[in-house]
Design a protein around this motif. Structure first.
Motif, PDB file in Angstrom:
ATOM      1  N   ASN A  42       0.842  -1.196   0.000  1.00 17.95           N
ATOM      2  CA  ASN A  42       0.000   0.000   0.000  1.00 17.95           C
ATOM      3  C   ASN A  42       0.879   1.250   0.000  1.00 17.95           C
ATOM      4  N   VAL A  43       0.410   2.282  -0.689  1.00 17.10           N
ATOM      5  CA  VAL A  43       1.047   3.599  -0.687  1.00 17.10           C
ATOM      6  C   VAL A  43      -0.026   4.647  -0.428  1.00 17.10           C
TER       7      VAL A  43
ATOM      8  N   SER B   8       5.111  10.175   1.384  1.00 23.75           N
ATOM      9  CA  SER B   8       4.540   8.880   0.997  1.00 23.75           C
ATOM     10  C   SER B   8       4.720   7.880   2.127  1.00 23.75           C
TER      11      SER B   8
ATOM     12  N   ILE C 140       4.689   4.168   2.889  1.00 27.04           N
ATOM     13  CA  ILE C 140       4.851   2.991   2.041  1.00 27.04           C
ATOM     14  C   ILE C 140       4.931   1.741   2.907  1.00 27.04           C
TER      15      ILE C 140
ATOM     16  N   VAL D 250       2.880  -2.288  -7.104  1.00 29.08           N
ATOM     17  CA  VAL D 250       2.088  -1.687  -6.022  1.00 29.08           C
ATOM     18  C   VAL D 250       0.695  -2.298  -6.065  1.00 29.08           C
TER      19      VAL D 250
ATOM     20  N   GLN E 273      -2.902   1.927  -4.005  1.00 32.50           N
ATOM     21  CA  GLN E 273      -2.361   3.232  -3.680  1.00 32.50           C
ATOM     22  C   GLN E 273      -3.426   4.310  -3.858  1.00 32.50           C
TER      23      GLN E 273
END
Length: 468
Positions: free
Chosen positions: A38-39, A54, A56, A165, A168
Motif C-alpha cells: 500500500n502507498v 509517501s 509505504i 504496487v 495506492q
C-alpha cells in the motif's frame, strides 16, 4: 625496467580497475521478492515548493530476509529534486545512499538501509519525504498588478517505484478552490481545496501517467539566487554571522505599469507580490543589522521569542515577478552555545544555513567559516553532500599568519537542509595571549621611542651658561 608505454598502460589498467570497483559499490539490483502492499501519498503544492510525503508498506514475498529497499525518482523530476529522506515507523531517520540500476540510466535511485531486516512474509512501513523546487510554472507567465497568479503542475499520477504496487491513493493539497483544470482519472473527488485520487490497484513497476493541475497560487514565489554566509569564530566569547543575500521574485512577471498609489490604497492590489517576509534567527542573536547598498533599512521589525528571534523584513519596495533585491543581514551569538573544547581540541557545531523565509528555496549557498589564527588539524563533517572549495586565509587586526577560512557551497537548498555541520580543529590555548602581547609590545615600543626622543638633543649650538 618496463618501457614507458608499458608503464602508462599498466597504470591506466590499475586506475580503470579501481574506478570500476568504486562504481560497482553503488550499483543495485531490483529484487523480485519485494512488493508494495500500500502507498498513501500526499502532494502539497500550496506553496512555491512541491512537498511529497509517501507512507509505504513494503512486503517481503521471498524466502530470505531483506535489509534494504529502493526509492526511485523519474527522469522528468530528478533535476527538480532538492531533498529526499526516509523515516521508519518510530519516526527515526533511515540512511539513504544514492545508487544506480543497470538499464535505468534516466532514473535516480536511492537505497534505503533498514535498521533491522524484514523477514520472509513480513512487512515494514516507512515514510518517504521529498521536496522539489521550481516544479510549479506560472501560467500565464506575465500578469498585471491586479491579477491573481495561476500556476501549472505536471507530475506522475502513480507512485513511481521499481516494485509492483497492490493499492495506492494520492491526495493533492491545493488550499484553494480556484482550480482551472485538473486530471480526472476515476476514482477521484474534489473537496475543501484538496483533490483525492484512488485507490488504484495492481500498478506495475515504473508506471507513469500524467497528472496535471492548473490553479491559483498567490503564495510568495521568492528565490534566493545567491546567499553568502560568513561565520567568524572568536575564542573571546563571540561568533559573528553575516549573510549577503540576493533575492528574486520568481513568479509570474509584472505586465504593464506599476501604480504605487493603487498598491497602497487597495490591499487586494498585487495579490502575488511580496510586501514582507519573516526571517528566524537563533534565540541568543544580538546586535542585529539589516542594510542594503543605500544604508540601513528601517522598515523592519524584530520580535524576541523564547526559541528564536523573529525578523519581519520589509524591502524598500514590494517585489513583483522578475523584481530583485539585495541586502546584508548580520548578528552575533555567544560562542559557548556552539563551540565546545577539551584542552586544545575544539568542536564547532552550527547550522550550514538558517531560516530565511517560509518555504525558502536557495539556488546557491556559499558558507565561509573563519577560524582563529593558529588553528590546525581542521576536519569537517556535513549532514548532506556539499562541494568543498579551496581553503584560504583571512587577515584582520593584529594577524600575522592569517586566519584559516573553510569554504563550501551547495545548490538547490530548502528548509530541510537547516542542519548542523561539525568542524573540529586544534588550537593551542597559549596563542590566545598573542594579540594582547602584541598590543602590549607595541605600546611598550612606542613609549620607549618617546622616552628616547625626549632625551636626545638635536640642537646645533650648545647654550652658554651665565657666569655669576
Amino acid at each position: 625496467m618496463l618501457p614507458a608505454m608499458a608503464k602508462i598502460q599498466f597504470f591506466a589498467f590499475i586506475l580503470l580497475y579501481v574506478a570500476s570497483n568504486c562504481i560497482s559499490v553503488n550499483v543495485d539490483n531490483i529484487s523480485s521478492d519485494v512488493r508494495i502492499k500500500n502507498v498513501d501519498r500526499s502532494i502539497d503544492i500550496s506553496s512555491q515548493l512541491v512537498k511529497i510525503s509517501s507512507k509505504i508498506t513494503f512486503e517481503n514475498a521471498g524466502k530470505v530476509p531483506v535489509k534494504q529497499f529502493l526509492l526511485a525518482v523519474e527522469g522528468a523530476a530528478k533535476n527538480n529534486l532538492a531533498f529526499i529522506g526516509a523515516r521508519d515507523s518510530n519516526n527515526k531517520d533511515l540512511r539513504l545512499v544514492e545508487t544506480t540500476v543497470k538499464g535505468h540510466d534516466n532514473v535516480k535511485f536511492y537505497r534505503v538501509e533498514l535498521k533491522e531486516p524484514v523477514n520472509a512474509a513480513a512487512s515494514v512501513v516507512i515514510t518517504s519525504d521529498a521536496v522539489f523546487s521550481k516544479a510549479l510554472l506560472p501560467h500565464p507567465t506575465a500578469i498585471t498588478q491586479q491579477e491573481d497568479q495561476l500556476v501549472k503542475y505536471n507530475s506522475n499520477l502513480y507512485f513511481y517505484t521499481p516494485y509492483k504496487v497492490l493499492t495506492q491513493k494520492t491526495t493533492v493539497v491545493l488550499n484553494t478552490k480556484s482550480v482551472e483544470s485538473f486530471t480526472k482519472v476515476k476514482p477521484f473527488s474534489q473537496q475543501d481545496g484538496n483533490i483525492n485520487y484512488g485507490p488504484y490497484s495492481n500498478i506495475e513497476p515504473f508506471t507513469e501517467k500524467e497528472l496535471s493541475l492548473h490553479y491559483k497560487n498567490n503564495s510568495p514565489f521568492l528565490t534566493v539566487t545567491r546567499l553568502e554566509r560568513l561565520i567568524e569564530v572568536s575564542h573571546w566569547g563571540n561568533i559573528a554571522i553575516e549573510e549577503i543575500i540576493e533575492i528574486e521574485h520568481s513568479g509570474a512577471k509584472l505586465k504593464g505599469p506599476f501604480s504605487r498609489y493603487d498598491y497602497q490604497q487597495d490591499h487586494h492590489s498585487g495579490p502575488a507580490s511580496v510586501r514582507s517576509y519573516k526571517t528566524l534567527l537563533p534565540a541568543s542573536a544580538s546586535d542585529v543589522y539589516y542594510r542594503d547598498t543605500n544604508g540601513n533599512i528601517s522598515t523592519s521589525n524584530m520580535k524576541v521569542k523564547k526559541d528564536s528571534v523573529e525578523l519581519d523584513l520589509r524591502p524598500r519596495y514590494p517585489l513583483f515577478g522578475g523584481w530583485r533585491s539585495h541586502y546584508t543581514l548580520g548578528y552575533n551569538v555567544p560562542s559557548y552555545e556552539y563551540l565546545y573544547h577539551s584542552g586544545n581540541e575544539y568542536l564547532l557545531k552550527m547550522r550550514a544555513v538558517d531560516h530565511v523565509f517560509d518555504d525558502m528555496q536557495i539556488d546557491e549557498l556559499v558558507t565561509k567559516i573563519i577560524l582563529p589564527e593558529g588553528s590546525t588539524n581542521i576536519k569537517i563533517n556535513f549532514p548532506f553532500a556539499v562541494t568543498r572549495l579551496p581553503d584560504s586565509l583571512h587577515y584582520t587586526y593584529l594577524d600575522t599568519k592569517g586566519r584559516p577560512v573553510i569554504t563550501f557551497k551547495k545548490s538547490n537548498v530548502v528548509e530541510n537542509h537547516i542542519q548542523d555541520f561539525q568542524l573540529r580543529y586544534t588550537f593551542p590555548r597559549i596563542l590566545m595571549l598573542q594579540e594582547p602581547l602584541l598590543v602590549v609590545g607595541f605600546l611598550y615600543a612606542l613609549f620607549l621611542c618617546v622616552i628616547v626622543y625626549v632625551r636626545l638633543d638635536f640642537s646645533i649650538h650648545k647654550p652658554e651658561h651665565l657666569k655669576e
